[in-house]
Write an enzyme that holds these catalytic residues in place. Structure first.
Site, PDB file in Angstrom:
ATOM      1  N   ASP A   1      -4.768  13.372  13.216  1.00  0.00           N
ATOM      2  CA  ASP A   1      -5.469  12.097  13.143  1.00  0.00           C
ATOM      3  C   ASP A   1      -5.217  11.342  14.437  1.00  0.00           C
ATOM      4  O   ASP A   1      -4.746  11.928  15.412  1.00  0.00           O
ATOM      5  CB  ASP A   1      -5.047  11.286  11.918  1.00  0.00           C
ATOM      6  CG  ASP A   1      -3.569  10.982  11.921  1.00  0.00           C
ATOM      7  OD1 ASP A   1      -2.947  11.058  13.006  1.00  0.00           O
ATOM      8  OD2 ASP A   1      -3.015  10.665  10.870  1.00  0.00           O
TER       9      ASP A   1
ATOM     10  N   ARG B   1      -4.450  10.968   4.098  1.00  0.00           N
ATOM     11  CA  ARG B   1      -3.349  11.925   4.270  1.00  0.00           C
ATOM     12  C   ARG B   1      -2.343  11.895   3.134  1.00  0.00           C
ATOM     13  O   ARG B   1      -1.757  12.910   2.785  1.00  0.00           O
ATOM     14  CB  ARG B   1      -2.597  11.552   5.544  1.00  0.00           C
ATOM     15  CG  ARG B   1      -2.764  12.437   6.682  1.00  0.00           C
ATOM     16  CD  ARG B   1      -1.851  11.962   7.791  1.00  0.00           C
ATOM     17  NE  ARG B   1      -0.480  12.428   7.587  1.00  0.00           N
ATOM     18  CZ  ARG B   1      -0.052  13.623   7.941  1.00  0.00           C
ATOM     19  NH1 ARG B   1      -0.845  14.460   8.546  1.00  0.00           N
ATOM     20  NH2 ARG B   1       1.207  13.981   7.723  1.00  0.00           N
TER      21      ARG B   1
ATOM     22  N   VAL C   1       8.046   6.772  16.710  1.00  0.00           N
ATOM     23  CA  VAL C   1       7.715   7.431  15.438  1.00  0.00           C
ATOM     24  C   VAL C   1       6.510   8.356  15.589  1.00  0.00           C
ATOM     25  O   VAL C   1       6.515   9.470  15.069  1.00  0.00           O
ATOM     26  CB  VAL C   1       7.488   6.377  14.320  1.00  0.00           C
ATOM     27  CG1 VAL C   1       7.060   7.039  13.027  1.00  0.00           C
ATOM     28  CG2 VAL C   1       8.758   5.557  14.116  1.00  0.00           C
TER      29      VAL C   1
ATOM     30  N   ASP D   1       4.153   0.510  12.144  1.00  0.00           N
ATOM     31  CA  ASP D   1       2.886  -0.084  11.681  1.00  0.00           C
ATOM     32  C   ASP D   1       2.792  -1.580  11.997  1.00  0.00           C
ATOM     33  O   ASP D   1       1.823  -2.231  11.610  1.00  0.00           O
ATOM     34  CB  ASP D   1       2.702   0.147  10.179  1.00  0.00           C
ATOM     35  CG  ASP D   1       2.472   1.611   9.870  1.00  0.00           C
ATOM     36  OD1 ASP D   1       2.074   2.350  10.791  1.00  0.00           O
ATOM     37  OD2 ASP D   1       2.706   2.022   8.725  1.00  0.00           O
TER      38      ASP D   1
ATOM     39  N   LYS E   1       0.844  -1.213   0.000  1.00  0.00           N
ATOM     40  CA  LYS E   1       0.000   0.000   0.000  1.00  0.00           C
ATOM     41  C   LYS E   1       0.874   1.255   0.000  1.00  0.00           C
ATOM     42  O   LYS E   1       0.654   2.173  -0.791  1.00  0.00           O
ATOM     43  CB  LYS E   1      -0.879  -0.008   1.259  1.00  0.00           C
ATOM     44  CG  LYS E   1      -1.512   1.325   1.565  1.00  0.00           C
ATOM     45  CD  LYS E   1      -2.436   1.280   2.756  1.00  0.00           C
ATOM     46  CE  LYS E   1      -1.777   1.556   4.098  1.00  0.00           C
ATOM     47  NZ  LYS E   1      -1.430   2.965   4.338  1.00  0.00           N
ATOM     48  N   ASN E   2       1.870   1.270   0.908  1.00  0.00           N
ATOM     49  CA  ASN E   2       2.635   2.497   1.073  1.00  0.00           C
ATOM     50  C   ASN E   2       3.663   2.721  -0.029  1.00  0.00           C
ATOM     51  O   ASN E   2       4.389   3.716  -0.011  1.00  0.00           O
ATOM     52  CB  ASN E   2       3.281   2.529   2.463  1.00  0.00           C
ATOM     53  CG  ASN E   2       2.217   2.699   3.538  1.00  0.00           C
ATOM     54  OD1 ASN E   2       1.065   3.051   3.229  1.00  0.00           O
ATOM     55  ND2 ASN E   2       2.570   2.439   4.784  1.00  0.00           N
TER      56      ASN E   2
HETATM   57  N1  EPU Z   1       6.540  14.357  10.838  1.00  0.00           N
HETATM   58  C1  EPU Z   1       6.744  15.667  11.202  1.00  0.00           C
HETATM   59  N2  EPU Z   1       6.786  16.606  10.210  1.00  0.00           N
HETATM   60  C2  EPU Z   1       6.639  16.276   8.898  1.00  0.00           C
HETATM   61  C3  EPU Z   1       6.432  14.943   8.539  1.00  0.00           C
HETATM   62  C4  EPU Z   1       6.388  13.991   9.536  1.00  0.00           C
HETATM   63  O1  EPU Z   1       6.870  15.996  12.364  1.00  0.00           O
HETATM   64  O2  EPU Z   1       6.692  17.186   8.051  1.00  0.00           O
HETATM   65  C5  EPU Z   1       6.433  13.344  11.889  1.00  0.00           C
HETATM   66  C6  EPU Z   1       5.048  12.721  11.943  1.00  0.00           C
HETATM   67  O3  EPU Z   1       4.172  13.516  12.713  1.00  0.00           O
HETATM   68  C7  EPU Z   1       5.303  11.367  12.538  1.00  0.00           C
HETATM   69  C8  EPU Z   1       6.705  11.026  12.016  1.00  0.00           C
HETATM   70  O4  EPU Z   1       7.278  12.246  11.585  1.00  0.00           O
HETATM   71  O5  EPU Z   1       5.334  11.457  13.930  1.00  0.00           O
HETATM   72  C9  EPU Z   1       6.716  10.016  10.883  1.00  0.00           C
HETATM   73  O6  EPU Z   1       6.008  10.503   9.781  1.00  0.00           O
HETATM   74  P1  EPU Z   1       6.367  10.110   8.287  1.00  0.00           P
HETATM   75  O7  EPU Z   1       6.341  11.367   7.492  1.00  0.00           O
HETATM   76  O8  EPU Z   1       7.606   9.293   8.260  1.00  0.00           O
HETATM   77  O9  EPU Z   1       5.137   9.198   7.901  1.00  0.00           O
HETATM   78  P2  EPU Z   1       4.116   9.361   6.700  1.00  0.00           P
HETATM   79  O10 EPU Z   1       4.844   9.533   5.435  1.00  0.00           O
HETATM   80  O11 EPU Z   1       3.073  10.348   7.072  1.00  0.00           O
HETATM   81  C10 EPU Z   1       4.113   6.795   6.187  1.00  0.00           C
HETATM   82  C11 EPU Z   1       3.080   5.705   6.088  1.00  0.00           C
HETATM   83  C12 EPU Z   1       2.540   5.370   7.460  1.00  0.00           C
HETATM   84  C13 EPU Z   1       3.715   4.966   8.348  1.00  0.00           C
HETATM   85  C14 EPU Z   1       4.784   6.069   8.379  1.00  0.00           C
HETATM   86  C15 EPU Z   1       6.019   5.696   9.169  1.00  0.00           C
HETATM   87  C16 EPU Z   1       2.106   6.063   3.944  1.00  0.00           C
HETATM   88  C17 EPU Z   1       0.914   6.415   3.143  1.00  0.00           C
HETATM   89  N3  EPU Z   1       1.989   6.132   5.241  1.00  0.00           N
HETATM   90  O12 EPU Z   1       3.432   7.937   6.730  1.00  0.00           O
HETATM   91  O13 EPU Z   1       1.685   4.245   7.267  1.00  0.00           O
HETATM   92  O14 EPU Z   1       3.249   4.742   9.655  1.00  0.00           O
HETATM   93  O15 EPU Z   1       5.187   6.371   7.032  1.00  0.00           O
HETATM   94  O16 EPU Z   1       6.636   4.577   8.621  1.00  0.00           O
HETATM   95  O17 EPU Z   1       3.137   5.675   3.403  1.00  0.00           O
HETATM   96  C18 EPU Z   1      -0.078   2.744   7.680  1.00  0.00           C
HETATM   97  O18 EPU Z   1       0.184   2.188   6.613  1.00  0.00           O
HETATM   98  O19 EPU Z   1      -0.851   2.230   8.533  1.00  0.00           O
HETATM   99  C19 EPU Z   1       0.538   4.050   7.979  1.00  0.00           C
HETATM  100  C20 EPU Z   1       0.046   4.898   8.871  1.00  0.00           C
END
Ligand code: EPU
Length: 418
Positions: free
Chosen positions: A116, A92, A327, A305, A22-23
């Protein structure tokens, strides 16, 4: 109401094949926007998030047609550079169109994502990086207006945290930017490496994907690509945890065990017998798990996750485990639901104390997000009697054929409602 009903007590046996991640696929779909023409993605799971991303693409003017696990995306020359709130709210990951639209159109309007269940989840790192590349942002009435008046240019960006989304947004912007972009402290997730591989097929010049320094040499145009999406390590890991908690014997195929190295190490420490091949692994569950401490971290650390599924397993361990969530600021809502099943788990700051209990007892629980719903189903497999996990729509967002696959492994599980 969509729910999953589980009658606990059966151990899982057999083989289960996983589909594309998915990701990864969500990002590949955004990447198609970078090149007009016909793109082809294979190994695409049939999940709700892919359908939502297809809606996002349609809204921008592209068109996605699915046939089995193949998705063909037609991207026009002209894209409408805006994504409305209802789509961003539903997913998101829609925010990733920002980098691609800035690269293609020099401007974008994207509804600002709110918080969220995992805490506030800001996008400051995305914006800071894109700003360094020449983008300007203004938040007006909940909509982020982005513009690169002189186009995007290469920049040296160093991320404060190796955010997956920020690294991806920057990568998507940098491939068509003027000059060289360096992303330091970049995320190293396999899904991101797969995105870079796909972009490479489209003609992008990217070095170092999968390491913490990514260097992108911007090119003036990209061409459509064809790509097979890497296997979903979270789907694989979820079935592994399900096998382990039931004391079962399950072989998980069409996956990359190397992408789950830390998670499988911890499963083994919990008493599961884990055997791995190149594209499969087998998990034989213990009678009762042993307690294990672990801490979530960006890849190659233990995946956040997989945290709830692993806590479900450890909830019946013979002893106390300490889990540290590094995280997300807050990923603990599911703990109360697990306690309704008779578990003894509580959060203390960023730590979860999991006091193993001998038995769980089925009841109705609320699966408040994808992984929480998966974890509660896993706990239900071990619980006495019937567990109903409300919120199966979350499962539909990320798992293709979840109930059917568990049934094929021998679980007494069924879907309730639409
Ligand atoms: N963060 C910040 N500022 C930013 C971006 C992120 O503070 O500008 C923080 C977030 O608040 C969080 C942490 O950094 O606490 C990690 O966020 P990250 O940006 O790495 O995650 P994401 O890209 O929003 C993806 C996956 C998530 C997965 C995370 C971590 C997708 C669509 N989503 O999210 O997947 O948990 O990486 O590996 O790729 C899931 O599949 O269930 C899911 C939530």
């Amino acid at each position: 109401m969509r729910a999953i009903k589980v009658v606990g007590g059966r151990s899982l046996h057999g083989t289960v094949a996983v589909l594309g991640a998915k990701n990864a696929v969500l990002k590949h779909m955004v990447a198609t926007l970078l090149a007009p023409g016909t793109h082809r993605l294979d190994n695409v799971p049939e999940i709700e998030d892919v359908a939502i991303m297809a809606e996002v693409l349609r809204h921008l003017g592209a068109d996605g047609e699915r046939s089995g696990n193949r998705l063909v995306v037609e991207v026009p020359e002209d894209l409408r550079p805006e994504t409305p709130l209802d789509l961003v709210r539903r997913m998101r990951a829609s925010i990733l169109v920002l980098g691609a639209l800035l690269a293609r159109r020099g401007r974008a309007r994207v509804a600002f994502p709110g918080g969220d269940d995992f805490g506030s989840r800001p996008i400051d790192l995305h914006l800071e990086g894109l700003r360094a590349m020449g983008a300007e942002f203004e938040l007006r009435h909940g909509v982020l207006h982005a513009e690169a008046p002189r186009g995007l240019h290469g920049a040296d960006v160093y991320l404060e945290f190796p955010s997956v989304g920020a690294t991806e947004n920057l990568l998507l912007a940098a491939v068509l930017a003027d000059g060289v972009t360096t992303i330091g402290n970049a995320a190293r997730e396999p899904e991101l490496e797969d995105l870079a591989a796909y972009l490479g097929k489209m003609g992008a010049k990217i070095e170092g994907a999968g390491t913490s320094t990514i260097v992108v040499h911007g090119v003036s145009e990209l061409t459509p690509g064809a790509h097979r999406v890497i296997p979903d390590r979270l789907e694989a890991g979820t079935y592994a945890a399900a096998a382990a908690i039931t004391g079962g014997d399950v072989t998980i195929t069409r996956c990359v065990p190397a992408h789950l190295r830390m998670e499988l190490t911890k499963l083994a420490a919990a008493g599961a017998e884990v055997t791995t091949g190149d594209d499969w692994f087998r998990v034989v569950g213990p009678e009762r798990p042993a307690p294990v401490d672990f801490a979530t971290l960006p890849y190659p650390g233990f995946h956040t996750d997989m945290h709830p599924q692993m806590v479900a397993l450890l909830s019946v361990a013979d002893g106390t485990s300490i889990v540290t969530e590094n995280v997300y600021a807050s990923r603990f809502r599911y703990l109360g639901e697990l306690n309704r099943l008779g578990a003894d788990v509580h959060a203390d700051g960023q730590h979860v104390v999991v006091r193993g209990v001998e038995r769980l007892s089925g009841c109705e629980v609320d699966g408040c997000d994808i992984r929480a719903a998966a974890a509660l189903t896993i706990a239900g497999l071990r619980a006495d009697g019937e567990t109903t996990v409300v919120g199966a729509e979350h499962i539909d967002r990320g798992y293709d054929g979840f109930v059917a696959k568990l049934r094929a492994l021998g679980a007494a599980v069924e879907r309730l409602g639409e």
